[in-house]
Write a protein that holds these residues in place. Sequence first.
Motif, PDB file in Angstrom:
ATOM      1  N   VAL A  63      16.802 -65.987  16.390  1.00 41.14           N
ATOM      2  CA  VAL A  63      17.423 -66.938  15.455  1.00 41.14           C
ATOM      3  C   VAL A  63      16.666 -67.253  14.466  1.00 41.14           C
ATOM      4  O   VAL A  63      17.257 -67.448  13.163  1.00 41.14           O
ATOM      5  CB  VAL A  63      18.202 -68.080  16.252  1.00 41.14           C
ATOM      6  N   ILE A  64      15.486 -68.009  14.748  1.00 42.92           N
ATOM      7  CA  ILE A  64      14.618 -68.237  13.455  1.00 42.92           C
ATOM      8  C   ILE A  64      14.117 -67.039  12.775  1.00 42.92           C
ATOM      9  O   ILE A  64      14.064 -67.180  11.294  1.00 42.92           O
ATOM     10  CB  ILE A  64      13.097 -68.769  14.259  1.00 42.92           C
ATOM     11  N   SER A  65      14.077 -66.001  13.299  1.00 48.84           N
ATOM     12  CA  SER A  65      13.821 -64.553  12.399  1.00 48.84           C
ATOM     13  C   SER A  65      15.165 -64.472  11.561  1.00 48.84           C
ATOM     14  O   SER A  65      14.798 -63.929  10.560  1.00 48.84           O
ATOM     15  CB  SER A  65      13.369 -63.424  13.369  1.00 48.84           C
ATOM     16  N   ALA A  66      16.363 -64.434  12.110  1.00 50.91           N
ATOM     17  CA  ALA A  66      17.404 -64.135  11.278  1.00 50.91           C
ATOM     18  C   ALA A  66      17.610 -65.173  10.090  1.00 50.91           C
ATOM     19  O   ALA A  66      18.181 -64.636   9.043  1.00 50.91           O
ATOM     20  CB  ALA A  66      18.639 -64.151  12.431  1.00 50.91           C
ATOM     21  N   ILE A  67      17.290 -66.479  10.475  1.00 50.87           N
ATOM     22  CA  ILE A  67      17.449 -67.560   9.404  1.00 50.87           C
ATOM     23  C   ILE A  67      16.518 -67.039   8.446  1.00 50.87           C
ATOM     24  O   ILE A  67      16.813 -67.211   7.030  1.00 50.87           O
ATOM     25  CB  ILE A  67      17.221 -69.098   9.947  1.00 50.87           C
ATOM     26  N   THR A  68      15.273 -66.678   8.763  1.00 48.53           N
ATOM     27  CA  THR A  68      14.056 -66.405   7.747  1.00 48.53           C
ATOM     28  C   THR A  68      14.701 -65.246   6.942  1.00 48.53           C
ATOM     29  O   THR A  68      14.647 -65.313   5.777  1.00 48.53           O
ATOM     30  CB  THR A  68      12.887 -66.111   8.265  1.00 48.53           C
ATOM     31  N   PHE A  69      15.460 -64.334   7.493  1.00 47.97           N
ATOM     32  CA  PHE A  69      15.747 -63.204   6.736  1.00 47.97           C
ATOM     33  C   PHE A  69      17.076 -63.366   5.843  1.00 47.97           C
ATOM     34  O   PHE A  69      16.872 -62.973   4.650  1.00 47.97           O
ATOM     35  CB  PHE A  69      16.204 -62.124   7.888  1.00 47.97           C
ATOM     36  N   GLY A  70      17.861 -64.242   6.109  1.00 51.68           N
ATOM     37  CA  GLY A  70      18.991 -64.573   5.541  1.00 51.68           C
ATOM     38  C   GLY A  70      18.587 -65.359   4.381  1.00 51.68           C
ATOM     39  O   GLY A  70      19.136 -65.159   2.993  1.00 51.68           O
ATOM     40  N   LEU A  71      17.719 -66.353   4.575  1.00 48.49           N
ATOM     41  CA  LEU A  71      17.341 -67.347   3.574  1.00 48.49           C
ATOM     42  C   LEU A  71      16.820 -66.549   2.491  1.00 48.49           C
ATOM     43  O   LEU A  71      16.631 -66.826   1.151  1.00 48.49           O
ATOM     44  CB  LEU A  71      16.685 -68.589   4.144  1.00 48.49           C
ATOM     45  N   THR A  72      15.758 -65.665   2.864  1.00 45.71           N
ATOM     46  CA  THR A  72      14.874 -64.921   1.898  1.00 45.71           C
ATOM     47  C   THR A  72      15.808 -64.144   0.953  1.00 45.71           C
ATOM     48  O   THR A  72      15.611 -63.887  -0.219  1.00 45.71           O
ATOM     49  CB  THR A  72      13.957 -63.816   2.666  1.00 45.71           C
ATOM     50  N   LEU A  73      17.039 -63.483   1.711  1.00 44.48           N
ATOM     51  CA  LEU A  73      17.976 -62.789   0.729  1.00 44.48           C
ATOM     52  C   LEU A  73      18.639 -63.759  -0.208  1.00 44.48           C
ATOM     53  O   LEU A  73      18.840 -63.362  -1.369  1.00 44.48           O
ATOM     54  CB  LEU A  73      18.855 -61.973   1.441  1.00 44.48           C
ATOM     55  N   VAL A  74      19.219 -64.738   0.319  1.00 44.06           N
ATOM     56  CA  VAL A  74      19.922 -65.792  -0.430  1.00 44.06           C
ATOM     57  C   VAL A  74      19.319 -66.254  -1.604  1.00 44.06           C
ATOM     58  O   VAL A  74      19.876 -66.464  -2.488  1.00 44.06           O
ATOM     59  CB  VAL A  74      20.785 -66.760   0.513  1.00 44.06           C
ATOM     60  N   THR A  75      17.910 -66.880  -1.417  1.00 40.21           N
ATOM     61  CA  THR A  75      17.322 -67.680  -2.309  1.00 40.21           C
ATOM     62  C   THR A  75      16.597 -66.693  -3.438  1.00 40.21           C
ATOM     63  O   THR A  75      15.846 -67.349  -4.256  1.00 40.21           O
ATOM     64  CB  THR A  75      16.258 -68.568  -1.741  1.00 40.21           C
ATOM     65  N   ALA A  76      16.776 -65.595  -3.293  1.00 41.32           N
ATOM     66  CA  ALA A  76      16.205 -64.730  -4.300  1.00 41.32           C
ATOM     67  C   ALA A  76      16.805 -64.901  -5.703  1.00 41.32           C
ATOM     68  O   ALA A  76      17.835 -65.364  -5.648  1.00 41.32           O
ATOM     69  CB  ALA A  76      16.395 -63.239  -4.241  1.00 41.32           C
TER      70      ALA A  76
ATOM     71  N   GLY B 259      11.247 -61.518  10.009  1.00 43.77           N
ATOM     72  CA  GLY B 259      12.368 -61.471   9.220  1.00 43.77           C
ATOM     73  C   GLY B 259      12.157 -61.648   7.729  1.00 43.77           C
ATOM     74  O   GLY B 259      12.965 -61.067   6.958  1.00 43.77           O
ATOM     75  N   PHE B 260      10.937 -62.209   7.427  1.00 44.69           N
ATOM     76  CA  PHE B 260      10.775 -62.286   5.745  1.00 44.69           C
ATOM     77  C   PHE B 260      10.414 -60.908   5.222  1.00 44.69           C
ATOM     78  O   PHE B 260      10.956 -60.405   4.035  1.00 44.69           O
ATOM     79  CB  PHE B 260       9.344 -63.009   5.675  1.00 44.69           C
ATOM     80  N   THR B 261       9.617 -60.079   5.977  1.00 42.04           N
ATOM     81  CA  THR B 261       9.314 -58.553   5.301  1.00 42.04           C
ATOM     82  C   THR B 261      10.486 -57.816   5.299  1.00 42.04           C
ATOM     83  O   THR B 261      10.659 -56.935   4.497  1.00 42.04           O
ATOM     84  CB  THR B 261       8.113 -58.053   6.308  1.00 42.04           C
ATOM     85  N   GLN B 262      11.460 -57.912   6.645  1.00 44.88           N
ATOM     86  CA  GLN B 262      12.471 -56.981   6.515  1.00 44.88           C
ATOM     87  C   GLN B 262      13.519 -57.421   5.067  1.00 44.88           C
ATOM     88  O   GLN B 262      14.011 -56.563   4.624  1.00 44.88           O
ATOM     89  CB  GLN B 262      13.250 -57.572   7.748  1.00 44.88           C
ATOM     90  N   ALA B 263      13.671 -58.831   4.860  1.00 44.08           N
ATOM     91  CA  ALA B 263      14.567 -59.117   3.843  1.00 44.08           C
ATOM     92  C   ALA B 263      13.742 -58.626   2.371  1.00 44.08           C
ATOM     93  O   ALA B 263      14.435 -58.206   1.450  1.00 44.08           O
ATOM     94  CB  ALA B 263      14.811 -60.447   3.612  1.00 44.08           C
ATOM     95  N   ALA B 264      12.235 -58.998   2.314  1.00 37.74           N
ATOM     96  CA  ALA B 264      11.802 -58.571   1.067  1.00 37.74           C
ATOM     97  C   ALA B 264      11.490 -56.852   1.045  1.00 37.74           C
ATOM     98  O   ALA B 264      11.727 -56.599  -0.127  1.00 37.74           O
ATOM     99  CB  ALA B 264      10.195 -58.995   1.388  1.00 37.74           C
ATOM    100  N   ALA B 265      11.628 -56.062   1.963  1.00 36.63           N
ATOM    101  CA  ALA B 265      11.870 -54.645   1.765  1.00 36.63           C
ATOM    102  C   ALA B 265      12.954 -54.354   1.272  1.00 36.63           C
ATOM    103  O   ALA B 265      13.156 -53.503   0.524  1.00 36.63           O
ATOM    104  CB  ALA B 265      11.743 -53.867   3.194  1.00 36.63           C
ATOM    105  N   LEU B 266      14.157 -55.003   1.648  1.00 38.00           N
ATOM    106  CA  LEU B 266      15.432 -54.598   1.184  1.00 38.00           C
ATOM    107  C   LEU B 266      15.504 -55.238  -0.271  1.00 38.00           C
ATOM    108  O   LEU B 266      16.204 -54.439  -1.249  1.00 38.00           O
ATOM    109  CB  LEU B 266      16.568 -55.447   1.695  1.00 38.00           C
ATOM    110  N   LEU B 267      14.987 -56.108  -0.705  1.00 42.40           N
ATOM    111  CA  LEU B 267      14.944 -56.583  -2.157  1.00 42.40           C
ATOM    112  C   LEU B 267      14.087 -55.600  -2.995  1.00 42.40           C
ATOM    113  O   LEU B 267      14.622 -55.525  -4.115  1.00 42.40           O
ATOM    114  CB  LEU B 267      14.379 -58.193  -2.311  1.00 42.40           C
TER     115      LEU B 267
END
Length: 569
Positions: free
Chosen positions: A382-395, A140-148
């Motif tokens: 769900v844990i992965s999705a929350i990690t993904f979402g929070l990584t994007l939101v807290t950038a 979840g973290f790496t997916q969001a980080a890749a988008l960032l």
Amino acid sequence: MLSVAVLHRWFPFLSWPRPDRQLLRGEFWAGMTVGLMLVPQGVAYAALAGMPLVTGIYASLVPAIVAVLWSSSTRLGVGPTALTSLLIGASLTGLAAPGSAQWVALAAWIALLSGLLQLVLGAVRFGWLLNLVTSPVLSGFTQAAALLILASQLPALTGLRVPLETLVSAPQWAQFDWSAAGYGLGSVAALVLAKRQWPQFPAVIVVMGAAGALSWATGFAGRGGAVVGALPAGLPQLYWPGALTWDTLGALVMPVLVVTLVSFLETASSAKVDHQSGGTRWDENQDLIAHGMAKISAGLCGSFATSASFSRSAINLYAGARTGWATVFATALVLVALLWLMPALYHVPQAVLAAVVVTAITGLIKPSMLPKLWRISRVEAVISAITFGLTLVTAPRIYWGVLAGLLLNLSHFLYQRLHPRIIEVGLHPDGSLRDRHLWQLPPLADHVLALRMDAELDFASANALERSVSDRLAERPGMQHVCLFALPINRIDVTGVETFARLQTLVQMHHCTLHLSGLKLPVEQVLRRAQVLQPGPHLRMYRSDTEALQALQQLPVPDAEGTATGVAA
């Protein structure tokens, strides 16, 4: 005198095979393949981290040598990586101006502190802490980080001259440098094509060289185009970032922890592939030490934290590298570039650097990851999705995403430990003991409550077992025997011993006999030392489940007045 084993323990490179002509020839070509990627990727990742571009090459030189000399995984491509670079750039946003002396000093401190933490963890053999971060959290973290990362590179890639907010509010064609966009998008197309058709070919250096030559020939820099510009040649100098104030140290604590964690998880993913292909065992503690020393050396060179690149490590393996000599040759090529080839990078468009970063992170973006997790485990999805979402939101403070995921995952783990699987067993036609209610099986015998707990009997699970037995006996007052199939119980602690003693008392209060089947020796020894396993009329023990089944099926069957009149069928 130090023994050979001790010397090899402190200096792992002494265990490398003695080089011969055939070995060095293969290592040379593997090293050249990776080395040709190190320089352009180092420059591109330095830009992603907000650092002076030359520091990306510094991070590809000394840290790579230190890591390979002390690592147990000698075929990893160590240097700057996209994920670690993004973490550094995002963590320092708001603390200093990108590329400034203060920014460089803070990045160096992150490298020093992160390296020291890894060094200490490896020295005290705490590599097992990496198991706290599960694959869903990291995915979840790496997916969001890749988008960032992708979003951060789009302006340079497309030649956008104005902030993204201005483009959205009042879009105009004049806001783009179409020459830069041509370099960026054309480089992406060329790199993607080369990656698919010729994965071993060093396309990055070829594309960058061709773009630089074309930029020089067309006068792109003279027309105001964004290029790499002048980079200082020569070896990195010893650098000390100066003293840290307590406030600044407090601001760096979270970034240091997450950089330490994420960068070594990157290393772990590459190291496992390395050792699986080589048929060797991975020593995570030795790699913690090696990569901690590499980060410290990066900070002392005025550079930023390094990690093991999965893509460069894969190419190193694909090119036939067998030892750390391939990395030595790769860093030798970086040294040549530092001493004599810096002027050749002057005319390379910055859009090409963005293209290098974008193509490198495309492998991290996996849209099918979440649906796949959902099919396996909805909670972890769900844990992965929350990690993904929070990584994007807290950038740009993206470390909160992975920390929240880690906390959720630990909470899920504790919930599972506190709620162990406790079933009433029945005899399945295939001869195994299974959940009686799930498989609709008859009781093992009349007036017998047969239970199995698939967990350790410790502080987390003990209360659940006691409550389960109590509730079931209260619901079924006619029980005369309670059998605990204890084979799955591998360990017991003090709380478990106290619970077992209360369990005996509870069973006796209900005028029942407690039967124990398959109790393992370590658990039995603890219970005997606690003097709660005394044989008597209310406690019977069996070495195997087969023996327990035979005994239970031969128990006398009470009549309506509760008097034993026969044997259970």
